[in-house]
Design a protein around this motif. Structure first.
Motif, mmCIF file in Angstrom:
data_model
loop_
_atom_site.group_PDB
_atom_site.id
_atom_site.type_symbol
_atom_site.label_atom_id
_atom_site.label_comp_id
_atom_site.label_asym_id
_atom_site.label_seq_id
_atom_site.Cartn_x
_atom_site.Cartn_y
_atom_site.Cartn_z
ATOM 1 N N ARG A 18 0.679 -1.242 0.097
ATOM 2 C CA ARG A 18 -0.033 0.002 0.069
ATOM 3 C C ARG A 18 0.752 1.317 -0.157
ATOM 4 N NH1 ARG A 18 -3.239 1.424 5.283
ATOM 5 N NH2 ARG A 18 -3.530 3.237 3.974
ATOM 6 N N LEU A 19 0.213 2.564 -0.026
ATOM 7 C CA LEU A 19 0.912 3.533 -0.013
ATOM 8 C C LEU A 19 0.791 4.113 1.209
ATOM 9 C CD1 LEU A 19 2.501 5.653 -1.751
ATOM 10 C CD2 LEU A 19 0.405 7.000 -2.018
ATOM 11 N N ILE A 20 1.814 4.592 1.774
ATOM 12 C CA ILE A 20 1.762 5.733 3.030
ATOM 13 C C ILE A 20 2.274 6.792 2.715
ATOM 14 C CG2 ILE A 20 2.838 5.791 5.425
ATOM 15 C CD1 ILE A 20 0.312 4.085 5.660
ATOM 16 N N ILE A 21 1.465 7.943 3.043
ATOM 17 C CA ILE A 21 2.016 9.310 2.353
ATOM 18 C C ILE A 21 1.775 10.187 3.600
ATOM 19 C CG2 ILE A 21 0.100 9.266 0.877
ATOM 20 C CD1 ILE A 21 2.011 11.139 -0.843
ATOM 21 N N PRO A 22 2.551 10.228 4.469
ATOM 22 C CA PRO A 22 2.151 11.217 5.828
ATOM 23 C C PRO A 22 1.842 12.524 5.509
ATOM 24 C CG PRO A 22 4.034 9.973 6.262
ATOM 25 C CD PRO A 22 3.923 9.808 4.542
ATOM 26 N N VAL A 23 2.220 13.302 4.422
ATOM 27 C CA VAL A 23 1.725 14.580 4.069
ATOM 28 C C VAL A 23 0.687 14.795 3.611
ATOM 29 C CG1 VAL A 23 4.308 15.472 3.860
ATOM 30 C CG2 VAL A 23 3.058 14.658 1.786
ATOM 31 N N LYS A 24 -0.418 13.824 3.367
ATOM 32 C CA LYS A 24 -1.451 13.771 2.825
ATOM 33 C C LYS A 24 -2.547 13.066 3.814
ATOM 34 C CE LYS A 24 -0.250 14.934 -1.469
ATOM 35 N NZ LYS A 24 -0.778 16.189 -2.202
ATOM 36 N N LYS A 50 -5.562 9.414 0.378
ATOM 37 C CA LYS A 50 -4.557 9.411 -0.610
ATOM 38 C C LYS A 50 -3.552 8.155 -0.313
ATOM 39 C CE LYS A 50 -5.021 13.017 -3.045
ATOM 40 N NZ LYS A 50 -5.352 12.958 -4.580
ATOM 41 N N HIS A 51 -3.918 7.318 0.778
ATOM 42 C CA HIS A 51 -3.142 6.184 1.168
ATOM 43 C C HIS A 51 -3.457 4.982 0.608
ATOM 44 C CE1 HIS A 51 -0.955 8.303 4.737
ATOM 45 N NE2 HIS A 51 -1.567 9.247 4.154
ATOM 46 N N LEU A 52 -3.395 5.142 -0.542
ATOM 47 C CA LEU A 52 -4.064 3.832 -1.418
ATOM 48 C C LEU A 52 -3.607 2.452 -0.831
ATOM 49 C CD1 LEU A 52 -5.326 3.394 -4.970
ATOM 50 C CD2 LEU A 52 -3.414 1.781 -4.311
ATOM 51 N N LYS A 53 -4.725 1.778 -0.670
ATOM 52 C CA LYS A 53 -4.457 0.193 -0.170
ATOM 53 C C LYS A 53 -4.347 -0.569 -1.447
ATOM 54 C CE LYS A 53 -7.071 0.851 3.925
ATOM 55 N NZ LYS A 53 -8.570 0.529 4.454
ATOM 56 N N ARG A 54 -3.434 -1.634 -1.261
ATOM 57 C CA ARG A 54 -3.320 -2.823 -2.472
ATOM 58 C C ARG A 54 -3.048 -2.270 -3.664
ATOM 59 N NH1 ARG A 54 -7.739 -7.173 -3.486
ATOM 60 N NH2 ARG A 54 -7.756 -7.505 -1.225
ATOM 61 N N ILE A 55 -1.627 -1.770 -3.995
ATOM 62 C CA ILE A 55 -1.354 -1.213 -5.208
ATOM 63 C C ILE A 55 -1.327 -2.350 -6.332
ATOM 64 C CG2 ILE A 55 0.211 0.381 -6.418
ATOM 65 C CD1 ILE A 55 1.168 1.346 -3.581
ATOM 66 N N GLY A 56 -1.876 -1.990 -7.741
ATOM 67 C CA GLY A 56 -1.776 -2.805 -8.380
ATOM 68 C C GLY A 56 -0.893 -2.126 -9.813
ATOM 69 N N THR A 57 -1.014 -0.983 -9.850
ATOM 70 C CA THR A 57 -0.429 -0.013 -11.175
ATOM 71 C C THR A 57 0.135 1.335 -10.568
ATOM 72 O OG1 THR A 57 -2.129 -1.319 -12.541
ATOM 73 C CG2 THR A 57 -0.705 0.507 -13.535
ATOM 74 N N MET A 58 1.192 1.284 -11.097
ATOM 75 C CA MET A 58 1.831 2.826 -10.665
ATOM 76 C C MET A 58 1.932 3.372 -12.285
ATOM 77 S SD MET A 58 5.479 3.682 -8.873
ATOM 78 C CE MET A 58 4.904 3.265 -7.390
ATOM 79 N N PHE A 59 1.484 4.689 -12.527
ATOM 80 C CA PHE A 59 2.236 5.265 -13.547
ATOM 81 C C PHE A 59 2.397 6.762 -13.430
ATOM 82 C CE2 PHE A 59 -1.739 7.730 -14.564
ATOM 83 C CZ PHE A 59 -2.747 6.923 -13.594
ATOM 84 N N PHE A 60 2.907 7.462 -14.554
ATOM 85 C CA PHE A 60 3.355 8.945 -14.422
ATOM 86 C C PHE A 60 2.904 9.580 -15.253
ATOM 87 C CE2 PHE A 60 6.580 5.519 -13.051
ATOM 88 C CZ PHE A 60 6.633 6.036 -11.641
ATOM 89 N N SER A 61 2.697 10.887 -14.926
ATOM 90 C CA SER A 61 1.878 11.683 -15.834
ATOM 91 C C SER A 61 1.885 13.087 -15.569
ATOM 92 C CB SER A 61 0.238 11.465 -15.725
ATOM 93 O OG SER A 61 -0.381 12.174 -16.524
ATOM 94 N N ASN A 62 1.862 14.033 -16.723
ATOM 95 C CA ASN A 62 1.990 15.388 -16.688
ATOM 96 C C ASN A 62 0.433 16.188 -16.236
ATOM 97 O OD1 ASN A 62 4.759 16.125 -16.422
ATOM 98 N ND2 ASN A 62 4.736 15.819 -18.681
#
Lengths: 255, 224
Positions: free
Chosen positions: A215-221, A225-237
């Motif tokens: 999962r994501l842990i993002i303490p500044v949010k 936003k702390h998505l559980k069970r990540i399947g896909t990660m992508f990047f975008s503008n």
């Protein structure tokens, strides 16, 4: 006591002038209050953008621009001793977690560019330097809880897999394997030193309801936003689709 | 012919009447937000005397499931609330209006006499023209409360960036409770304020709109 009336400017006026002044003031007053009410009603009649009334969505986005310009994106979140962490961690929401998950077949799909995807196992991720983090998790609903997590900092992960070009893009997008929950994270927050690809809670593998295996842990949010069970990660503008931002919430959701 | 005394400067009237709808909407949107984690109560947790707020209250006013809407309004109107408040404080300082507003040495003793008079225990109130001692204390307190709302609000809005403020408030959960208590304070202030304005009468109320008050010959004497 106080001031005698002579300390305020006095004036002698005719009854007619007094009536005229009073009438003028009250007409103006009523127009002002009616204007305030009409403005409120007008905002409420505006079309919605991502579930939020358009003028309010614009204000949220302006707040985001202002605060991201003002604030230090690298400011660290306070960390606590492990003993301060809650043993019973609150679970809020099962969106994106309703299918079963198998550690053997699960993969983290990292879309480096279209048609070029890395497929990583949980052991690939566990090999990277591990960081423990005990911090005050905050939910947009208004509750908070000190909790203990561990995983690899997303920044370390991106450096290890040479995602340098990707880290210059504006956003990271994350999706659950069933694509039913998804978030967009601005790159400065994604690269924050305490943002983790997390696989442990309280020293043990994540429970299913906390996003096993990763999962994501993002303490500044906030928690949304702390998505559980990540399947896909992508990047975008462009801003990636975001589950709660589509339901009227702030896209930034940083604090 | 009538003698009028210019009591409330135009700027003060603007600040007051802008603040009225803004604060009302801040409280309303605040309740929409509070609903999502509606945990405060008076009395022991297992048997509270009063819960903020009973489910019937949320249902009756359609407050439930409107967290996002509440936050969106709250984080837009916060600007008006803060800017209007700051301008009011600046105006009060630079215009010298603070002299009529801030409590002085006599105020705390006199406020007691005002209270006794308001409760019909004492026949005569201390003489005044603008604000009496009780008003000075109340109107100064409400400004301090406004500042308190701003600070506790920042503490829960941006607890990472304003971590110092959050720590001074005693942490995130404490700051949220303080923010809530201050809001309850506004609601109590509002009711007392309305009762007092009605009791004092039309001439006093209309001065907050027109700026001036008509001096009656008898009133002129007691105010000296």
């Amino acid at each position: 006591m106080s001031e005698p009336s002579s300390s305020f400017p006095q004036q002698t006026v005719s009854d007619k002038t007094l009536r005229r002044k009073t009438l003028f003031a009250f007409v103006f007053f009523i127009v002002f209050l009616a204007g305030a009410w009409a403005t409120f009603k007008w905002v409420n009649r505006q079309p919605k953008e991502g579930g939020a009334l358009k003028p309010l969505r614009k204000t949220l986005n302006a707040n985001e621009r202002l605060f991201s310009a003002m604030f230090d994106a690298n400011k660290l979140v306070k960390e606590y001793p492990v003993s301060a962490a809650a043993k019973r961690v609150r679970v809020n929401g099962m969106d994106g977690l309703r299918d079963s998950v198998n550690e053997e077949t699960w993969r983290l799909h990292v879309v480096r560019s279209s048609g070029d995807t890395l497929h990583l196992t949980i052991n690939d991720i566990k090999k990277l330097p591990k960081k423990d983090l005990v911090f005050d998790f905050k939910c947009i609903e208004g509750w908070d809880q000190v909790t203990h997590w561990a995983g690899v900092p997303l920044k370390t992960f991106m450096q290890y897999y040479h995602l340098n070009g990707q880290s210059k893009m504006k956003y990271v997008g994350l999706q659950t394997p069933d694509k039913k929950y998804y978030v967009g994270i601005d790159m400065p927050s994604a690269l924050h030193a305490q943002t983790l690809l997390c696989y442990e809670m309280n020293g043990k593998p994540l429970p299913a309801n906390q996003g096993f295996p990763l999962r994501l842990i993002i303490p500044v949010k906030y928690g949304i936003k702390h998505l559980k069970r990540i399947g896909t990660m992508f990047f975008s503008n462009d801003k990636p689709a975001d589950f709660w931002a589509e339901r009227g919430y702030d896209y930034y959701a940083g604090h | 012919m009538k003698t009028i005394v210019h009591k409330h400067p135009l700027a003060v009237r603007w600040f007051h009447w802008i603040n009225f709808p803004v604060l009302a909407l801040m409280i309303w949107s605040g309740i929409l937000i509070y609903w999502a984690n509606s945990v405060y109560m008076i009395g022991p947790a297992h048997k509270p005397l009063f819960k903020f707020f009973p489910q019937g209250f949320y249902k009756h006013f359609h407050i439930n499931h409107r967290l996002a809407e509440g936050m969106n309004w709250h984080f837009a109107l916060m600007w008006l609330f803060a800017i209007n408040g700051f301008l009011y404080i600046l105006f009060t300082i630079f215009s010298g209006q603070w002299r009529y507003l801030l409590p002085n040495k006599k105020s705390f003793k006199e406020a007691w006499l005002v209270l006794l008079h308001d409760l019909h225990i004492r026949k005569y109130a201390p003489p005044q023209i603008k604000y009496n001692a009780a008003q000075r204390i109340a109107y100064t307190a409400i400004i301090v409360m406004g500042l308190g709302s701003l600070l506790t609000g920042l503490a829960i809005y941006k607890p990472v960036q304003f971590s110092t403020i959050t720590a001074l408030c005693g942490g995130y959960a404490a700051a949220r409770a303080e923010h809530f208590i201050l809001t309850i304070g506004y609601v109590l202030f509002f009711f007392i304020h309305i009762v007092q304005v009605i009791k004092t009468g039309w001439n006093n109320f209309q001065a907050m709109v027109t700026g001036f008050q008509v001096i009656k010959p008898s009133a002129k004497k007691t105010s000296q």
